[in-house]
Design a protein around this motif. Sequence first.
Motif, PDB file in Angstrom:
ATOM      1  N   ASP A   1      22.706  47.240 -12.489  1.00  0.00           N
ATOM      2  CA  ASP A   1      21.199  47.240 -12.865  1.00  0.00           C
ATOM      3  C   ASP A   1      21.068  46.465 -11.801  1.00  0.00           C
ATOM      4  OD1 ASP A   1      18.283  46.362 -13.617  1.00  0.00           O
ATOM      5  OD2 ASP A   1      18.804  44.741 -14.853  1.00  0.00           O
ATOM      6  N   PRO A   2      20.665  47.170 -10.631  1.00  0.00           N
ATOM      7  CA  PRO A   2      20.108  46.719  -9.265  1.00  0.00           C
ATOM      8  C   PRO A   2      19.085  46.309  -9.241  1.00  0.00           C
ATOM      9  CG  PRO A   2      19.988  49.127  -9.578  1.00  0.00           C
ATOM     10  CD  PRO A   2      20.331  48.961 -10.895  1.00  0.00           C
TER      11      PRO A   2
ATOM     12  N   LYS B   1      29.920  25.709 -12.077  1.00  0.00           N
ATOM     13  CA  LYS B   1      27.787  26.792 -12.200  1.00  0.00           C
ATOM     14  C   LYS B   1      27.878  26.671 -11.239  1.00  0.00           C
ATOM     15  CE  LYS B   1      24.057  26.184 -14.898  1.00  0.00           C
ATOM     16  NZ  LYS B   1      23.424  25.611 -16.716  1.00  0.00           N
ATOM     17  N   ARG B   2      27.347  28.033 -10.987  1.00  0.00           N
ATOM     18  CA  ARG B   2      26.762  27.960  -9.694  1.00  0.00           C
ATOM     19  C   ARG B   2      25.402  28.664  -9.838  1.00  0.00           C
ATOM     20  NH1 ARG B   2      30.036  24.816  -7.820  1.00  0.00           N
ATOM     21  NH2 ARG B   2      32.021  25.429  -6.602  1.00  0.00           N
ATOM     22  N   ASN B   3      24.659  28.226  -8.595  1.00  0.00           N
ATOM     23  CA  ASN B   3      23.299  28.851  -8.819  1.00  0.00           C
ATOM     24  C   ASN B   3      22.843  29.715  -7.498  1.00  0.00           C
ATOM     25  OD1 ASN B   3      22.540  27.247 -10.855  1.00  0.00           O
ATOM     26  ND2 ASN B   3      23.146  25.719  -9.549  1.00  0.00           N
ATOM     27  N   PHE B   4      22.112  30.448  -7.402  1.00  0.00           N
ATOM     28  CA  PHE B   4      22.074  31.581  -6.836  1.00  0.00           C
ATOM     29  C   PHE B   4      20.503  31.843  -6.446  1.00  0.00           C
ATOM     30  CE2 PHE B   4      25.766  32.454  -7.476  1.00  0.00           C
ATOM     31  CZ  PHE B   4      26.658  32.672  -6.441  1.00  0.00           C
ATOM     32  N   LEU B   5      19.737  31.870  -4.827  1.00  0.00           N
ATOM     33  CA  LEU B   5      18.147  32.378  -4.878  1.00  0.00           C
ATOM     34  C   LEU B   5      18.333  33.824  -4.850  1.00  0.00           C
ATOM     35  CD1 LEU B   5      15.310  30.648  -4.524  1.00  0.00           C
ATOM     36  CD2 LEU B   5      16.073  31.927  -1.826  1.00  0.00           C
ATOM     37  N   MET B   6      16.936  34.178  -5.743  1.00  0.00           N
ATOM     38  CA  MET B   6      17.213  35.784  -5.989  1.00  0.00           C
ATOM     39  C   MET B   6      16.089  36.411  -5.962  1.00  0.00           C
ATOM     40  SD  MET B   6      19.556  36.361  -7.532  1.00  0.00           S
ATOM     41  CE  MET B   6      20.674  37.898  -8.181  1.00  0.00           C
ATOM     42  N   ARG B   7      16.006  37.353  -5.523  1.00  0.00           N
ATOM     43  CA  ARG B   7      14.484  38.208  -6.066  1.00  0.00           C
ATOM     44  C   ARG B   7      14.361  39.608  -6.546  1.00  0.00           C
ATOM     45  NH1 ARG B   7      13.748  38.602   0.564  1.00  0.00           N
ATOM     46  NH2 ARG B   7      15.675  40.528   1.291  1.00  0.00           N
ATOM     47  N   CYS B   8      13.761  39.952  -6.953  1.00  0.00           N
ATOM     48  CA  CYS B   8      13.537  41.482  -7.819  1.00  0.00           C
ATOM     49  C   CYS B   8      13.459  42.261  -6.623  1.00  0.00           C
ATOM     50  CB  CYS B   8      12.101  40.826  -8.967  1.00  0.00           C
ATOM     51  SG  CYS B   8      12.560  42.456 -10.049  1.00  0.00           S
ATOM     52  N   LYS B   9      13.785  43.816  -6.960  1.00  0.00           N
ATOM     53  CA  LYS B   9      13.281  44.200  -5.768  1.00  0.00           C
ATOM     54  C   LYS B   9      11.743  44.461  -6.052  1.00  0.00           C
ATOM     55  CE  LYS B   9      18.065  45.875  -4.996  1.00  0.00           C
ATOM     56  NZ  LYS B   9      19.308  46.836  -4.742  1.00  0.00           N
TER      57      LYS B   9
ATOM     58  N   GLN C   1      32.070  37.671  -7.940  1.00  0.00           N
ATOM     59  CA  GLN C   1      32.055  38.307  -8.645  1.00  0.00           C
ATOM     60  C   GLN C   1      31.846  39.309  -9.825  1.00  0.00           C
ATOM     61  OE1 GLN C   1      36.316  37.340  -8.523  1.00  0.00           O
ATOM     62  NE2 GLN C   1      37.057  37.717  -6.462  1.00  0.00           N
ATOM     63  N   GLN C   2      31.486  37.981 -10.645  1.00  0.00           N
ATOM     64  CA  GLN C   2      30.326  38.182 -11.905  1.00  0.00           C
ATOM     65  C   GLN C   2      29.469  38.920 -11.698  1.00  0.00           C
ATOM     66  OE1 GLN C   2      31.789  37.631 -14.731  1.00  0.00           O
ATOM     67  NE2 GLN C   2      34.072  37.575 -13.680  1.00  0.00           N
ATOM     68  N   VAL C   3      28.655  37.984 -10.784  1.00  0.00           N
ATOM     69  CA  VAL C   3      27.174  38.730 -10.697  1.00  0.00           C
ATOM     70  C   VAL C   3      27.068  40.089 -10.194  1.00  0.00           C
ATOM     71  CG1 VAL C   3      25.511  38.233  -9.739  1.00  0.00           C
ATOM     72  CG2 VAL C   3      26.252  36.252 -10.333  1.00  0.00           C
ATOM     73  N   SER C   4      28.114  40.675  -9.382  1.00  0.00           N
ATOM     74  CA  SER C   4      28.086  41.801  -8.802  1.00  0.00           C
ATOM     75  C   SER C   4      28.696  42.386 -10.144  1.00  0.00           C
ATOM     76  CB  SER C   4      29.273  41.984  -7.592  1.00  0.00           C
ATOM     77  OG  SER C   4      29.182  41.041  -6.772  1.00  0.00           O
ATOM     78  N   MET C   5      29.437  42.240 -10.835  1.00  0.00           N
ATOM     79  CA  MET C   5      29.887  42.873 -12.082  1.00  0.00           C
ATOM     80  C   MET C   5      28.147  43.144 -13.171  1.00  0.00           C
ATOM     81  SD  MET C   5      33.366  41.964 -12.706  1.00  0.00           S
ATOM     82  CE  MET C   5      33.835  42.523 -14.553  1.00  0.00           C
ATOM     83  N   PHE C   6      28.155  42.040 -13.404  1.00  0.00           N
ATOM     84  CA  PHE C   6      26.829  42.377 -14.131  1.00  0.00           C
ATOM     85  C   PHE C   6      25.929  43.346 -13.665  1.00  0.00           C
ATOM     86  CE2 PHE C   6      27.439  37.976 -16.155  1.00  0.00           C
ATOM     87  CZ  PHE C   6      28.102  38.353 -17.152  1.00  0.00           C
ATOM     88  N   PHE C   7      25.239  43.132 -12.121  1.00  0.00           N
ATOM     89  CA  PHE C   7      24.534  44.066 -11.790  1.00  0.00           C
ATOM     90  C   PHE C   7      24.510  45.391 -11.289  1.00  0.00           C
ATOM     91  CE2 PHE C   7      22.238  39.272 -11.238  1.00  0.00           C
ATOM     92  CZ  PHE C   7      21.315  39.838 -12.305  1.00  0.00           C
ATOM     93  N   ARG C   8      25.710  45.326 -11.453  1.00  0.00           N
ATOM     94  CA  ARG C   8      26.671  46.341 -10.894  1.00  0.00           C
ATOM     95  C   ARG C   8      25.384  48.217 -11.638  1.00  0.00           C
ATOM     96  NH1 ARG C   8      32.415  47.656 -11.181  1.00  0.00           N
ATOM     97  NH2 ARG C   8      32.480  45.758  -9.953  1.00  0.00           N
TER      98      ARG C   8
END
Length: 418
Positions: free
Chosen positions: A98-99, A116-124, A89-96
């Motif tokens: 900044d897509p 603390k949580r970790n997610f695999l990400m990618r830049c579009k 939820q927090q990550v979604s709010m941060f990138f709302r």
Amino acid sequence: MENSWQVIRRYSDFDMLNNSLQISSLSLPLPPKKLIGNMDREFIAERQKGLQNYLNFITSNHILSNCEVVKKFLDPNNYSANYTEIALQQVSMFFRSDPRYEVVEPLKDIGWRLRKRNFLMRCKNQPKEHLVLSWADLGPDKYLQDKDFQCAIKLLPSLTHPYIYRVTFATASESSALVIRPFNDKGTLKDLIYKAKPKDPFLKKYCNPRKIQGLDLPQIKTFGRQILEVLKFLHDRGFPYGHLHASNVMLEGETCRLMDLENSLLGLPSYYRSYFSQFRKINTLESIDVHCFGHLLYEMTYGRPPDSIPVDQFPPAPSMSVGGPRIFTAGWWCRLIADLQGWVVVQADMVRSSGRGRPWVAEQAGGCGWWRLWLVKTLSGAQPEDLFHVGGPAESGGGQASCACGVSHMLQGGVLDS
């Protein structure tokens, strides 16, 4: 006792906990099931004793006692939240607004921290580059005002040093922060020591390694020096680290790079907090870094953390290149740490036994540095006066010791040539 409380649980609850911990590959002493006669008074008393021993075993294991399922089992009122959902939820709010980034998948349980949580990400814009996002809420030791805290977090991408792992993006709210870094499929220094896969759960990777193998002596010297260099860099700029352990050291070839600098700003507790909080003289952030470096040096040498602190006896070295199967003494540690700096230590081999049966070091080397002997004290349990026993007339002609404490003195007097 102040550090104990009662837990009301059925045997089936213990069985579920035990099944959750099987990933650790440890042999856990859960009493066996019994179908007939399981209501006898004597049997119930015996089982209660066995379950208490089971809990004692788990809580005495540093890794098990910090994992989420154990905390929720022992204290469900304080550990009932679903932190993965909160983090998403927090990550979604941060990138709302900044897509640029999108979540690929959660990296479940790769770390030890509950919140603390970790997610695999990618830049579009660069879909082939894998990134890892770390989200954490505020810890109990946050010391900055909200405005200063948010500014400090956002400055992390601009902090550069050869031995600091690069941050590509960082931001914070009033209650949490997230940091994005490149994903390194080779893993951390701890992954190298334990021969683990970076994406595997923390319990599986580090609780009970199949093969215990320390690093070679040249690697210990190289990595040790690099870590000392970056610690000194941070301390010289008024930024004590406080979170040094092998999982926070990313490895790129033969180069160590420190990461998770945001932990100090967030006020998160240190991985080794339960160890150094036992010692009254470890009462500064600088001395905490020194203590944690001692843990790391031990783990690089033996391929595993010490069973307890202080260490009364050192096990045989698993790596023949470190020195063969022998017991390491305080003098060996002094020589190794001296090599890390390039210092010539006079009579560092004068290792004797104090009245408590623990090693102490007699040194004639003026300016040998309190920090260096602090590590020996940390791992051996010897007292400062034992370690700094610089002889009277019968021992060394009345030499004097120099007590220059802290990380800022680690690399003074010269370092190893590249």
